[in-house]
Design a protein around this motif. Structure first.
Motif, PDB file in Angstrom:
ATOM      1  N   SER A 187      18.368  37.924  -9.027  1.00 43.17           N
ATOM      2  CA  SER A 187      17.878  36.767  -9.787  1.00 43.17           C
ATOM      3  C   SER A 187      18.735  36.460 -11.018  1.00 43.17           C
ATOM      4  O   SER A 187      18.772  35.319 -11.466  1.00 43.17           O
ATOM      5  CB  SER A 187      16.418  36.984 -10.209  1.00 43.17           C
ATOM      6  OG  SER A 187      16.313  38.066 -11.112  1.00 43.17           O
ATOM      7  N   ASN A 188      19.444  37.454 -11.554  1.00 47.93           N
ATOM      8  CA  ASN A 188      20.316  37.207 -12.705  1.00 47.93           C
ATOM      9  C   ASN A 188      21.570  36.419 -12.346  1.00 47.93           C
ATOM     10  O   ASN A 188      22.333  36.039 -13.233  1.00 47.93           O
ATOM     11  CB  ASN A 188      20.721  38.520 -13.382  1.00 47.93           C
ATOM     12  CG  ASN A 188      19.611  39.108 -14.214  1.00 47.93           C
ATOM     13  OD1 ASN A 188      18.682  38.406 -14.617  1.00 47.93           O
ATOM     14  ND2 ASN A 188      19.690  40.401 -14.467  1.00 47.93           N
TER      15      ASN A 188
ATOM     16  N   TRP B 215       9.280  32.368  -5.608  1.00 47.50           N
ATOM     17  CA  TRP B 215      10.052  31.989  -6.794  1.00 47.50           C
ATOM     18  C   TRP B 215      11.177  32.972  -7.083  1.00 47.50           C
ATOM     19  O   TRP B 215      12.242  32.584  -7.543  1.00 47.50           O
ATOM     20  CB  TRP B 215       9.148  31.822  -8.015  1.00 47.50           C
ATOM     21  CG  TRP B 215       8.263  32.990  -8.338  1.00 47.50           C
ATOM     22  CD1 TRP B 215       6.949  33.143  -7.981  1.00 47.50           C
ATOM     23  CD2 TRP B 215       8.619  34.172  -9.067  1.00 47.50           C
ATOM     24  NE1 TRP B 215       6.469  34.359  -8.447  1.00 47.50           N
ATOM     25  CE2 TRP B 215       7.467  35.008  -9.121  1.00 47.50           C
ATOM     26  CE3 TRP B 215       9.782  34.610  -9.680  1.00 47.50           C
ATOM     27  CZ2 TRP B 215       7.459  36.238  -9.766  1.00 47.50           C
ATOM     28  CZ3 TRP B 215       9.773  35.848 -10.318  1.00 47.50           C
ATOM     29  CH2 TRP B 215       8.621  36.641 -10.362  1.00 47.50           C
ATOM     30  N   TYR B 216      10.962  34.254  -6.775  1.00 47.61           N
ATOM     31  CA  TYR B 216      12.021  35.243  -7.000  1.00 47.61           C
ATOM     32  C   TYR B 216      13.163  35.018  -6.008  1.00 47.61           C
ATOM     33  O   TYR B 216      14.334  34.998  -6.398  1.00 47.61           O
ATOM     34  CB  TYR B 216      11.474  36.666  -6.881  1.00 47.61           C
ATOM     35  CG  TYR B 216      12.545  37.684  -7.180  1.00 47.61           C
ATOM     36  CD1 TYR B 216      12.859  38.016  -8.493  1.00 47.61           C
ATOM     37  CD2 TYR B 216      13.286  38.275  -6.158  1.00 47.61           C
ATOM     38  CE1 TYR B 216      13.873  38.922  -8.781  1.00 47.61           C
ATOM     39  CE2 TYR B 216      14.296  39.173  -6.437  1.00 47.61           C
ATOM     40  CZ  TYR B 216      14.585  39.497  -7.740  1.00 47.61           C
ATOM     41  OH  TYR B 216      15.605  40.384  -8.026  1.00 47.61           O
TER      42      TYR B 216
ATOM     43  N   LEU C 102      18.550  32.633  -4.453  1.00 44.13           N
ATOM     44  CA  LEU C 102      19.242  31.594  -3.676  1.00 44.13           C
ATOM     45  C   LEU C 102      19.938  30.591  -4.593  1.00 44.13           C
ATOM     46  O   LEU C 102      21.096  30.228  -4.368  1.00 44.13           O
ATOM     47  CB  LEU C 102      18.253  30.866  -2.769  1.00 44.13           C
ATOM     48  CG  LEU C 102      17.759  31.658  -1.571  1.00 44.13           C
ATOM     49  CD1 LEU C 102      16.509  31.019  -0.987  1.00 44.13           C
ATOM     50  CD2 LEU C 102      18.850  31.774  -0.524  1.00 44.13           C
ATOM     51  N   ALA C 103      19.242  30.134  -5.618  1.00 40.43           N
ATOM     52  CA  ALA C 103      19.842  29.161  -6.548  1.00 40.43           C
ATOM     53  C   ALA C 103      21.026  29.777  -7.272  1.00 40.43           C
ATOM     54  O   ALA C 103      22.034  29.099  -7.520  1.00 40.43           O
ATOM     55  CB  ALA C 103      18.785  28.664  -7.535  1.00 40.43           C
ATOM     56  N   GLY C 104      20.920  31.064  -7.614  1.00 37.96           N
ATOM     57  CA  GLY C 104      22.052  31.746  -8.246  1.00 37.96           C
ATOM     58  C   GLY C 104      23.250  31.822  -7.329  1.00 37.96           C
ATOM     59  O   GLY C 104      24.381  31.554  -7.733  1.00 37.96           O
ATOM     60  N   ARG C 105      23.001  32.157  -6.065  1.00 40.12           N
ATOM     61  CA  ARG C 105      24.103  32.182  -5.102  1.00 40.12           C
ATOM     62  C   ARG C 105      24.729  30.796  -4.977  1.00 40.12           C
ATOM     63  O   ARG C 105      25.947  30.653  -4.980  1.00 40.12           O
ATOM     64  CB  ARG C 105      23.614  32.657  -3.736  1.00 40.12           C
ATOM     65  CG  ARG C 105      23.291  34.117  -3.641  1.00 40.12           C
ATOM     66  CD  ARG C 105      24.419  34.886  -2.969  1.00 40.12           C
ATOM     67  NE  ARG C 105      24.046  36.258  -2.700  1.00 40.12           N
ATOM     68  CZ  ARG C 105      23.786  36.753  -1.494  1.00 40.12           C
ATOM     69  NH1 ARG C 105      23.842  35.976  -0.431  1.00 40.12           N
ATOM     70  NH2 ARG C 105      23.481  38.028  -1.359  1.00 40.12           N
ATOM     71  N   ALA C 106      23.887  29.783  -4.853  1.00 33.69           N
ATOM     72  CA  ALA C 106      24.396  28.414  -4.709  1.00 33.69           C
ATOM     73  C   ALA C 106      25.211  28.009  -5.943  1.00 33.69           C
ATOM     74  O   ALA C 106      26.249  27.356  -5.820  1.00 33.69           O
ATOM     75  CB  ALA C 106      23.240  27.443  -4.484  1.00 33.69           C
TER      76      ALA C 106
ATOM     77  N   ALA D  53      17.304  36.615   5.673  1.00 33.86           N
ATOM     78  CA  ALA D  53      16.743  37.653   6.536  1.00 33.86           C
ATOM     79  C   ALA D  53      15.785  38.569   5.775  1.00 33.86           C
ATOM     80  O   ALA D  53      15.140  39.415   6.375  1.00 33.86           O
ATOM     81  CB  ALA D  53      17.878  38.477   7.144  1.00 33.86           C
ATOM     82  N   LEU D  54      15.691  38.381   4.466  1.00 35.61           N
ATOM     83  CA  LEU D  54      14.853  39.251   3.638  1.00 35.61           C
ATOM     84  C   LEU D  54      13.407  38.753   3.612  1.00 35.61           C
ATOM     85  O   LEU D  54      13.151  37.553   3.629  1.00 35.61           O
ATOM     86  CB  LEU D  54      15.415  39.318   2.220  1.00 35.61           C
ATOM     87  CG  LEU D  54      16.844  39.860   2.118  1.00 35.61           C
ATOM     88  CD1 LEU D  54      17.348  39.763   0.684  1.00 35.61           C
ATOM     89  CD2 LEU D  54      16.914  41.290   2.627  1.00 35.61           C
ATOM     90  N   PRO D  55      12.441  39.670   3.538  1.00 35.82           N
ATOM     91  CA  PRO D  55      11.025  39.264   3.558  1.00 35.82           C
ATOM     92  C   PRO D  55      10.585  38.624   2.240  1.00 35.82           C
ATOM     93  O   PRO D  55      10.988  39.061   1.161  1.00 35.82           O
ATOM     94  CB  PRO D  55      10.291  40.585   3.781  1.00 35.82           C
ATOM     95  CG  PRO D  55      11.200  41.629   3.229  1.00 35.82           C
ATOM     96  CD  PRO D  55      12.601  41.121   3.472  1.00 35.82           C
ATOM     97  N   TRP D  56       9.764  37.559   2.353  1.00 38.42           N
ATOM     98  CA  TRP D  56       9.218  36.897   1.164  1.00 38.42           C
ATOM     99  C   TRP D  56       7.868  36.302   1.500  1.00 38.42           C
ATOM    100  O   TRP D  56       7.518  36.172   2.670  1.00 38.42           O
ATOM    101  CB  TRP D  56      10.185  35.833   0.636  1.00 38.42           C
ATOM    102  CG  TRP D  56      10.333  34.646   1.541  1.00 38.42           C
ATOM    103  CD1 TRP D  56      11.158  34.538   2.613  1.00 38.42           C
ATOM    104  CD2 TRP D  56       9.624  33.417   1.454  1.00 38.42           C
ATOM    105  NE1 TRP D  56      11.007  33.307   3.204  1.00 38.42           N
ATOM    106  CE2 TRP D  56      10.060  32.593   2.507  1.00 38.42           C
ATOM    107  CE3 TRP D  56       8.647  32.927   0.590  1.00 38.42           C
ATOM    108  CZ2 TRP D  56       9.566  31.320   2.714  1.00 38.42           C
ATOM    109  CZ3 TRP D  56       8.162  31.645   0.803  1.00 38.42           C
ATOM    110  CH2 TRP D  56       8.629  30.852   1.854  1.00 38.42           C
TER     111      TRP D  56
END
Length: 186
Positions: A9-10, A116-117, A122-126, A137-140
């Motif tokens: 998330s950072n 939200w986490y 995802l937004a950080g990667r983008a 592929a990760l559970p949410w």
């Protein structure tokens, strides 16, 4: 100057600068022979990102410069000694191998992340032009407490960065909101 490798998330610049105002992104970085998973138990009962040794895998992230006096702030946010330990890692960057600090979970559990986490990740990667596929592929799951302060704060950061997560029907919507400006603008 402290070099810090963000992979969860950072990664979202607004998230990290809210915690460490002097943080400056230096560019993408990759941690070889590690994979990201969500096995770090969060105080809210959900899974948080960590890195695990995995020969042949690569974890993408970003290299940040932190003023030395802000490292204790980040340590406190990350729960140094309680949730995460600090680890020295060697990264691949466009300028060659670089050593940096990062955080690695001290405990492991099988928990899904809250929407939200995962959205912050995802937004950080983008924001750094990094791939999103492995995160999908990760559970949410949706946060069962929508009024939770950390979730509200995360949604505020995401909205300021141009991403909206409310009413997500499935994980594919998260990816599209991060990659399609028409769906993510808010």
């Amino acid at each position: 100057m402290t070099l810090y490798f963000a992979y969860g998330s950072n990664l979202l610049p607004a998230r990290l600068t809210a915690r460490c105002p002097g943080a400056r992104a230096l560019g993408p970085a990759w941690l070889a022979d590690h994979r990201l998973d969500l096995s770090k138990p969060g105080a809210d009962g959900s899974g948080k990102a960590t890195i695990r040794p995995a020969p042949g895998s690569v974890t993408p992230g970003a290299l940040y410069h932190l003023p030395d006096e802000e490292l204790p702030l980040l340590d406190a946010f990350e729960g140094l000694g309680h949730g995460y330990g600090r680890a020295r890692v060697t990264l691949d960057t466009i300028d060659g191998p670089t050593e940096a600090w990062t955080y690695q979970a001290l405990l492991s559990a099988d928990l899904p992340a809250y929407d939200w986490y995962l959205g912050l990740c995802l937004a950080g990667r983008a924001a750094h032009g990094l791939p999103l596929d492995d995160l999908m592929a990760l559970p949410w799951m949706p946060d069962p407490e929508p009024a939770r302060e950390t979730g509200r704060h995360a949604r505020t950061l995401l909205a300021a960065a141009g991403f909206a997560l409310s009413g997500l029907p499935d994980a594919r919507r998260v990816v599209r909101s991060c990659t399609d400006p028409g769906l993510g603008a808010g």
